[in-house]
Design an enzyme around this catalytic site. Structure first.
Site, PDB file in Angstrom:
ATOM      1  N   ARG A   1       0.858  -1.182   0.000  1.00 57.17           N
ATOM      2  CA  ARG A   1       0.000   0.000   0.000  1.00 57.17           C
ATOM      3  C   ARG A   1       0.889   1.226   0.000  1.00 57.17           C
ATOM      4  O   ARG A   1       1.965   1.213   0.600  1.00 57.17           O
ATOM      5  CB  ARG A   1      -0.858   0.062   1.266  1.00 57.17           C
TER       6      ARG A   1
ATOM      7  N   GLU B   1      -1.975   8.002  -4.170  1.00 56.73           N
ATOM      8  CA  GLU B   1      -2.312   7.598  -5.545  1.00 56.73           C
ATOM      9  C   GLU B   1      -3.767   7.976  -5.867  1.00 56.73           C
ATOM     10  O   GLU B   1      -4.599   8.012  -4.952  1.00 56.73           O
ATOM     11  CB  GLU B   1      -2.089   6.080  -5.729  1.00 56.73           C
TER      12      GLU B   1
ATOM     13  N   HIS C   1      -0.978   0.414  -9.685  1.00 55.05           N
ATOM     14  CA  HIS C   1      -1.727  -0.437  -8.749  1.00 55.05           C
ATOM     15  C   HIS C   1      -2.470  -1.557  -9.502  1.00 55.05           C
ATOM     16  O   HIS C   1      -3.700  -1.648  -9.462  1.00 55.05           O
ATOM     17  CB  HIS C   1      -2.712   0.409  -7.917  1.00 55.05           C
TER      18      HIS C   1
HETATM   19  C1  8YV Z   1      -7.209  -4.074  -5.715  1.00 56.17           C
HETATM   20  C2  8YV Z   1      -5.545  -4.425  -3.815  1.00 56.17           C
HETATM   21  O1  8YV Z   1      -7.012  -3.875  -7.048  1.00 56.17           O
HETATM   22  O2  8YV Z   1      -6.563  -6.393  -3.035  1.00 56.17           O
HETATM   23  C3  8YV Z   1      -6.023  -5.331  -2.741  1.00 56.17           C
HETATM   24  O3  8YV Z   1      -5.848  -4.999  -1.555  1.00 56.17           O
HETATM   25  O4  8YV Z   1      -4.822  -3.539  -3.563  1.00 56.17           O
HETATM   26  C4  8YV Z   1      -5.931  -4.649  -5.214  1.00 56.17           C
HETATM   27  O5  8YV Z   1      -5.954  -6.010  -5.498  1.00 56.17           O
HETATM   28  C5  8YV Z   1      -7.729  -2.820  -5.162  1.00 56.17           C
HETATM   29  O6  8YV Z   1      -7.880  -2.880  -3.783  1.00 56.17           O
HETATM   30  C6  8YV Z   1      -9.056  -2.487  -5.841  1.00 56.17           C
HETATM   31  O7  8YV Z   1      -9.896  -1.762  -5.024  1.00 56.17           O
END
Ligand code: 8YV
Length: 336
Positions: A240, A269, A287
């Site tokens: 993150r 982001e 991402h």
């Molecule tokens: C997603 C992610 O694309 O699963 C997660 O925590 O960061 C990603 O796989 C993202 O959260 C979409 O909202």
């Protein structure tokens, strides 16, 4: 009267149709990114929502949407949702673990390799027509992945899947640091050795960050940590934004205190720290760690299953598959 739900971001039409079979659905096929007041306005009268990382679900929103019963977030991470505030108001939160583990581990490995072997930097050079001017023996020399030391910060499901790729696929020595040490059989299964954070920073040739975001993991990698790493090391962040201090990283990359970085997630982001954009020795992706067709479908389907069950419909009525705050389920709620 049928219950109403909101799908905040564009999704697979057939999966939205599955929701339509149970609820009145407002969706967002144009994929407009709503501000929080816009999101609150659209949530009026909705008992459930399929949300994404770009939606901030906090006490202000919950107080403005008292009819909301279920927040079903797409993603294994849910730091965009104030789970405590949801639990206090009896709002169920769900996420989408497991279905994305291997896809995200593949991506983390790809980003680490692209970083170590300078793939995007050399592609830019080729596309710019520079190859015709030089082809020295040391052009774009990078660092080996095979046989090197892979360091993993955060050894959950994705961290373990990366460890297996490194140990069994690339003959890497795998070390990790985590809040708690894994059981011996789990360590054995991914041939990884627990070390303290200092050792992880000092010994890793390729350090990959897979720790969930929380107040305690904010800037887990900052100036002091970057200074402890090898000057030949790479850093990859697929966790993150905010787990790595992006501004400090840009300085470290510029000064050569580490060799290169691969980043799929960023503080603030989709805006990216301009100092990072100015660096050549960084591979940047928007991402997309979980972005394979089948995994994004599986995530959306699991999210829909959660929403349908959370609101008392379908074969698993009342038993959503992946609740984050299951204690809410044991409290009496009305079926929607
Ligand atoms: C997603 C992610 O694309 O699963 C997660 O925590 O960061 C990603 O796989 C993202 O959260 C979409 O909202």
């Amino acid at each position: 009267m049928r219950a109403s739900v909101l799908v905040t971001r564009a999704s697979f039409p057939d999966i939205v149709d599955r929701l339509r079979a149970n609820f009145d659905v407002t969706d967002n096929p144009e994929d407009t990114i709503w501000t929080q007041p816009e999101l609150i306005a659209r949530l009026q009268g909705k008992v459930g929502a399929m949300t994404a990382g770009s939606d901030r679900i906090d006490a202000t929103l919950l107080d403005a949407c008292p009819q909301l019963k279920a927040v079903c977030n797409i993603g294994v991470g849910y730091n965009n949702v104030d789970v405590e505030a949801c639990t206090a108001r009896g709002v169920l939160v769900t996420n989408t673990p497991d279905v994305l583990t291997d896809t995200t581990a593949d991506f983390g490995f790809a980003l680490m390799m692209a970083t170590a072997r300078r793939i995007t930097e050399s592609e830019h050079f080729l596309r710019a027509g520079e190859w015709t001017k030089t082809g020295r023996y040391d052009m774009f020399v990078g660092s080996d992945v095979h046989g090197s030391t892979l360091g993993i910060l955060g050894m959950g499901r994705i961290g373990q899947a990366i460890a297996r790729r490194g140990a069994f696929g690339f003959g890497m020595r795998v070390i990790y640091h985590n809040r708690s040490q894994l059981a011996p059989d789990v360590e054995e299964g991914c041939r990884a050795r627990y070390v303290d954070k200092e050792t992880l920073l000092r010994e890793s040739d390729h350090l990959i960050v897979v720790v969930p975001y929380s107040a305690s993991s904010n800037h887990a990698i900052g100036t002091a940590e970057l200074k402890q790493m090898k000057s030949s090391a790479t850093l990859t962040n697929i966790a993150r934004g905010g787990v790595v201090d992006d501004a400090a990283l840009a300085v470290a990359l510029n000064e050569g205190s580490i060799a290169a970085a691969g980043l799929d997630v960023f503080e603030g982001e989709p805006v990216v720290c301009p100092a990072l954009l100015a660096q050549k020795n960084v591979v940047l992706t928007p991402h997309i760690g979980s972005a394979s067709v089948s995994t994004r479908r599986a995530m959306a389907a699991l999210c829909a299953d959660n929403l349908i069950a959370a609101l008392g419909h379908g074969a698993s009525a009342g038993k959503p598959p992946t609740p984050v705050n299951p204690q809410v389920l044991t409290r009496p709620t009305a079926t929607a």
